[in-house]
Design an enzyme around this catalytic site. Sequence first.
Site: not given
Length: 268
Positions: A46, A104
């Site tokens: 992010y 992730h």
Amino acid sequence: MDVPTVSNGLPALGLGTYKNTGEQATESVETALKMGYRHVDTAAYYDNEAAVGAGIEASSVPREEVVVATKLWYDDLAGDDVVPAAKASLDRLGLDYLDLLYVHWPNDTYDAAETMAAFNDLHDEGLVDNVAVSNFTPEQLGTAQDHSAAPIVANQVECHPLLQQDELREYCADEGVTLVAYAPIARGNVFDVPELTEVAEKHDASEAQVSLAWLRQHDIAAIPKATGEGHIRANWESQELSLDDDDLAKIDTLGREERLIDPGFAAW
């Protein structure tokens, strides 16, 4: 308001920070924590860990009261890369430890044996309190569990009334793994579902609040992204909403299968 939790003690509502960067991310995190949130979710991918860490610090909420979660991207999951990547995340966040560290995506450099061994090393060092995964199918989760001495406490996936993940929910419930829902309001699509509108009007709530309540009452934690104070508060107030059996049944039987996050490398 006391902070509602799911069965393993994880706060049932967290602040998602995907595509929230810079000063806005810092302000959002600070606002949420001052409002009462105690669960903040980010990821190396992010590119906002430093901003999220600044928001945690600015809130003045004691560190031990906040569940901080981040994720390692799939190009940092080789056995030798995991520990330095996690330490880099900690440095950016300005923290000494993580409450949750996720794989992730189980792709690219991910190898169940090597990656989970490295995650366990972080756990043993005290740098990571809890090992977790994201975007894993039941089969992938089972394999990861086979290679992890530390329990895998959570699997973060897309989940909402339009993608209810029945098989994965059943597997996680049987294994004591908490499901954490990203995109919990289906990127706004829940506002266009008549059944959700009926339930929302019945309770003088919004469709988003109904979706978050549905997840919580199914023992699923949710991490909706919100930036401004109004949306952050509206999500927070969803915890005061209690759906009855008829409401839950109406949502449970929607029969929709609308996946929004579907990269070509996903296993499903």
